[in-house]
Write a protein that holds these residues in place. Structure first.
Motif, PDB file in Angstrom:
ATOM      1  N   PHE A 129      20.509  64.054 -15.246  1.00 19.29           N
ATOM      2  CA  PHE A 129      21.687  64.691 -14.644  1.00 19.29           C
ATOM      3  C   PHE A 129      21.883  64.215 -13.210  1.00 19.29           C
ATOM      4  CE2 PHE A 129      23.171  68.231 -11.938  1.00 19.29           C
ATOM      5  CZ  PHE A 129      24.447  68.397 -12.450  1.00 19.29           C
ATOM      6  N   PHE A 130      20.806  64.203 -12.435  1.00 21.35           N
ATOM      7  CA  PHE A 130      20.933  63.810 -11.031  1.00 21.35           C
ATOM      8  C   PHE A 130      21.117  62.309 -10.873  1.00 21.35           C
ATOM      9  CE2 PHE A 130      19.109  68.042 -10.222  1.00 21.35           C
ATOM     10  CZ  PHE A 130      20.016  68.475  -9.274  1.00 21.35           C
ATOM     11  N   ILE A 131      20.615  61.515 -11.802  1.00 19.08           N
ATOM     12  CA  ILE A 131      20.913  60.083 -11.772  1.00 19.08           C
ATOM     13  C   ILE A 131      22.409  59.867 -11.952  1.00 19.08           C
ATOM     14  CG2 ILE A 131      20.629  57.898 -13.015  1.00 19.08           C
ATOM     15  CD1 ILE A 131      17.749  58.679 -13.548  1.00 19.08           C
ATOM     16  N   GLY A 132      23.003  60.632 -12.880  1.00 16.29           N
ATOM     17  CA  GLY A 132      24.441  60.527 -13.084  1.00 16.29           C
ATOM     18  C   GLY A 132      25.221  60.907 -11.851  1.00 16.29           C
ATOM     19  N   LYS A 133      24.825  62.007 -11.183  1.00 13.96           N
ATOM     20  CA  LYS A 133      25.508  62.433  -9.965  1.00 13.96           C
ATOM     21  C   LYS A 133      25.322  61.423  -8.837  1.00 13.96           C
ATOM     22  CE  LYS A 133      27.195  66.419 -11.300  1.00 13.96           C
ATOM     23  NZ  LYS A 133      28.656  66.600 -11.432  1.00 13.96           N
ATOM     24  N   ALA A 134      24.096  60.932  -8.687  1.00 10.85           N
ATOM     25  CA  ALA A 134      23.839  59.953  -7.629  1.00 10.85           C
ATOM     26  C   ALA A 134      24.624  58.671  -7.870  1.00 10.85           C
ATOM     27  CB  ALA A 134      22.339  59.655  -7.549  1.00 10.85           C
ATOM     28  N   GLY A 135      24.695  58.255  -9.135  1.00  8.50           N
ATOM     29  CA  GLY A 135      25.474  57.059  -9.458  1.00  8.50           C
ATOM     30  C   GLY A 135      26.950  57.248  -9.161  1.00  8.50           C
ATOM     31  N   LEU A 136      27.470  58.443  -9.453  1.00  5.67           N
ATOM     32  CA  LEU A 136      28.865  58.736  -9.140  1.00  5.67           C
ATOM     33  C   LEU A 136      29.126  58.596  -7.648  1.00  5.67           C
ATOM     34  CD1 LEU A 136      31.709  60.001  -9.697  1.00  5.67           C
ATOM     35  CD2 LEU A 136      30.601  62.233  -9.397  1.00  5.67           C
ATOM     36  N   VAL A 137      28.284  59.215  -6.835  1.00  7.52           N
ATOM     37  CA  VAL A 137      28.471  59.174  -5.381  1.00  7.52           C
ATOM     38  C   VAL A 137      28.346  57.751  -4.858  1.00  7.52           C
ATOM     39  CG1 VAL A 137      27.527  59.935  -3.174  1.00  7.52           C
ATOM     40  CG2 VAL A 137      27.721  61.551  -5.059  1.00  7.52           C
ATOM     41  N   LEU A 138      27.363  57.008  -5.357  1.00  4.83           N
ATOM     42  CA  LEU A 138      27.153  55.644  -4.880  1.00  4.83           C
ATOM     43  C   LEU A 138      28.339  54.750  -5.228  1.00  4.83           C
ATOM     44  CD1 LEU A 138      25.289  53.553  -3.576  1.00  4.83           C
ATOM     45  CD2 LEU A 138      24.271  53.172  -5.829  1.00  4.83           C
ATOM     46  N   VAL A 139      28.797  54.805  -6.473  1.00  2.00           N
ATOM     47  CA  VAL A 139      29.898  53.931  -6.897  1.00  2.00           C
ATOM     48  C   VAL A 139      31.186  54.295  -6.170  1.00  2.00           C
ATOM     49  CG1 VAL A 139      31.358  53.281  -8.853  1.00  2.00           C
ATOM     50  CG2 VAL A 139      28.876  53.430  -9.145  1.00  2.00           C
ATOM     51  N   THR A 140      31.525  55.580  -6.111  1.00  2.00           N
ATOM     52  CA  THR A 140      32.764  55.966  -5.437  1.00  2.00           C
ATOM     53  C   THR A 140      32.710  55.659  -3.948  1.00  2.00           C
ATOM     54  OG1 THR A 140      31.930  58.242  -5.244  1.00  2.00           O
ATOM     55  CG2 THR A 140      33.360  57.743  -7.119  1.00  2.00           C
ATOM     56  N   SER A 141      31.539  55.812  -3.330  1.00  2.00           N
ATOM     57  CA  SER A 141      31.416  55.497  -1.900  1.00  2.00           C
ATOM     58  C   SER A 141      31.589  54.004  -1.651  1.00  2.00           C
ATOM     59  CB  SER A 141      30.065  55.977  -1.377  1.00  2.00           C
ATOM     60  OG  SER A 141      29.931  57.366  -1.489  1.00  2.00           O
ATOM     61  N   LEU A 142      30.984  53.182  -2.489  1.00  2.00           N
ATOM     62  CA  LEU A 142      31.145  51.736  -2.345  1.00  2.00           C
ATOM     63  C   LEU A 142      32.606  51.332  -2.489  1.00  2.00           C
ATOM     64  CD1 LEU A 142      28.037  50.399  -4.321  1.00  2.00           C
ATOM     65  CD2 LEU A 142      28.485  50.099  -1.880  1.00  2.00           C
ATOM     66  N   LEU A 143      33.283  51.872  -3.502  1.00  2.00           N
ATOM     67  CA  LEU A 143      34.691  51.554  -3.703  1.00  2.00           C
ATOM     68  C   LEU A 143      35.536  52.033  -2.528  1.00  2.00           C
ATOM     69  CD1 LEU A 143      35.091  52.433  -7.488  1.00  2.00           C
ATOM     70  CD2 LEU A 143      34.985  50.151  -6.474  1.00  2.00           C
ATOM     71  N   GLN A 144      35.236  53.222  -2.052  1.00  2.00           N
ATOM     72  CA  GLN A 144      36.009  53.807  -0.959  1.00  2.00           C
ATOM     73  C   GLN A 144      35.846  53.008   0.326  1.00  2.00           C
ATOM     74  OE1 GLN A 144      34.765  57.730   0.456  1.00  2.00           O
ATOM     75  NE2 GLN A 144      36.857  58.426   0.123  1.00  2.00           N
ATOM     76  N   VAL A 145      34.610  52.656   0.656  1.00  2.00           N
ATOM     77  CA  VAL A 145      34.358  51.894   1.879  1.00  2.00           C
ATOM     78  C   VAL A 145      34.961  50.500   1.766  1.00  2.00           C
ATOM     79  CG1 VAL A 145      32.543  50.835   3.269  1.00  2.00           C
ATOM     80  CG2 VAL A 145      32.316  53.209   2.527  1.00  2.00           C
ATOM     81  N   ALA A 146      34.844  49.888   0.585  1.00  2.00           N
ATOM     82  CA  ALA A 146      35.453  48.570   0.395  1.00  2.00           C
ATOM     83  C   ALA A 146      36.968  48.639   0.575  1.00  2.00           C
ATOM     84  CB  ALA A 146      35.103  48.040  -1.000  1.00  2.00           C
TER      85      ALA A 146
END
Length: 290
Positions: A129-146
């Motif tokens: 569950f937390f891997i899924g949440k962490a992956g969500l935050v990481l991917v969306t943050s990378l896209l957002q910053v890019a």
């Protein structure tokens, strides 16, 4: 299903070995895709945690562009456009929104609507569950910053760093910042008393921190007591770290210490990471409080 074992005394039935449940890593990675699909299907969530910093960067850059460059040296060189000045703070705010606001409201909603309780009857483990949440935050943050960097560069002509060392600094600030904000978001998810109150509980402190931490206002313009209050929290330090990446070196003179205090930035963010981890372990529950 059973298998038959033959012994000297005749046939004997024994249970077949059950299939192993999917590993936490595999289910967690599958959960990343599930979380991303759910995230981008909620327009208000996408706006407030993904597009909000990008829109604010465009508004500030357009509204204050007539002021010309800021931070120029006495000889007129070394100034930056307003879009370039606001870019570091918006990147720090993006990590705050993705980690703290997004996770806190999302987990609180899932808890009080009963989703987390029902996970106990599925193969998904807490680790997955937390891997899924962490992956969500990481991917969306990378896209957002890019997206932030792309808008600043191509829409407003912001000059980006060319020194590889500065991009290396950006990488560790990004990873440490997003890990810290994510753990604080998990800890903050225990505060709301219902799914309806999650936004009302989480949004005000998130907005206040952005105004007092050097995201929207120049930090040295704030009263000394307000600077001291903001210095307790991690956003101020993350914003300063990002300024050290994207702004010219002479802008360090505007910081309270008169320099980019990278060692202290790492120490404060690391301390808040530990605080977030401890609070998450102490306060997180799969079921809502009665």
């Amino acid at each position: 299903m059973t298998t038959i074992a033959t012994t000297g005394g005749g046939a004997r039935r024994r249970p077949a070995t059950p299939d192993r449940a999917p590993g936490a890593l595999r289910t967690g990675l599958a959960g990343v895709g599930f979380e991303l699909r759910g995230y981008f299907r909620v327009p208000d969530g996408v706006f407030f945690t993904f597009l909000f910093p990008v829109i604010l960067l465009a508004i500030f850059a357009t509204a204050f562009d007539s002021m010309g460059e800021v931070g120029a040296l006495p000889d007129g060189t070394g100034g930056v456009r307003m879009a370039g000045y606001y870019l570091p703070g918006m990147i720090a705010a993006a990590l705050l929104l993705s980690g703290v606001q997004n996770l806190a409201t999302d987990i609180a909603r899932e808890k009080y609507e009963g989703w987390l309780r029902r996970l106990g009857g599925t193969p998904l483990s807490p680790v997955g569950f937390f891997i899924g949440k962490a992956g969500l935050v990481l991917v969306t943050s990378l896209l957002q910053v890019a997206l932030l960097i792309a808008v600043a560069r191509f829409a407003f002509g912001v000059e980006l760093p060319t020194d590889p060392a500065l991009w290396g600094r950006f990488a560790w600030l990004f990873l440490l910042g997003i890990a810290t904000m994510s753990l604080l978001g998990v800890a903050l998810s225990a505060v709301p008393r219902s799914s309806r109150s999650a936004i009302a509980v989480v949004l005000p402190p998130v907005l206040i921190l952005q105004f007092v931490s050097g995201v929207y206002l120049q930090f040295d313009m704030l009263p000394a007591w307000l600077q001291n209050v903001a210095s307790v929290f991690p956003l101020k330090w993350l914003a300063e770290g990002m300024r050290s990446v994207f702004l010219p070196e002479h802008f360090a003179a505007l910081e309270p210490a008169g320099e980019w205090d990278l060692g202290l930035i790492a120490l404060v963010l690391g301390a808040w990471l530990v605080v977030g981890l401890v609070l998450s372990l102490l306060t997180f529950r799969w079921q809502r409080r009665t």
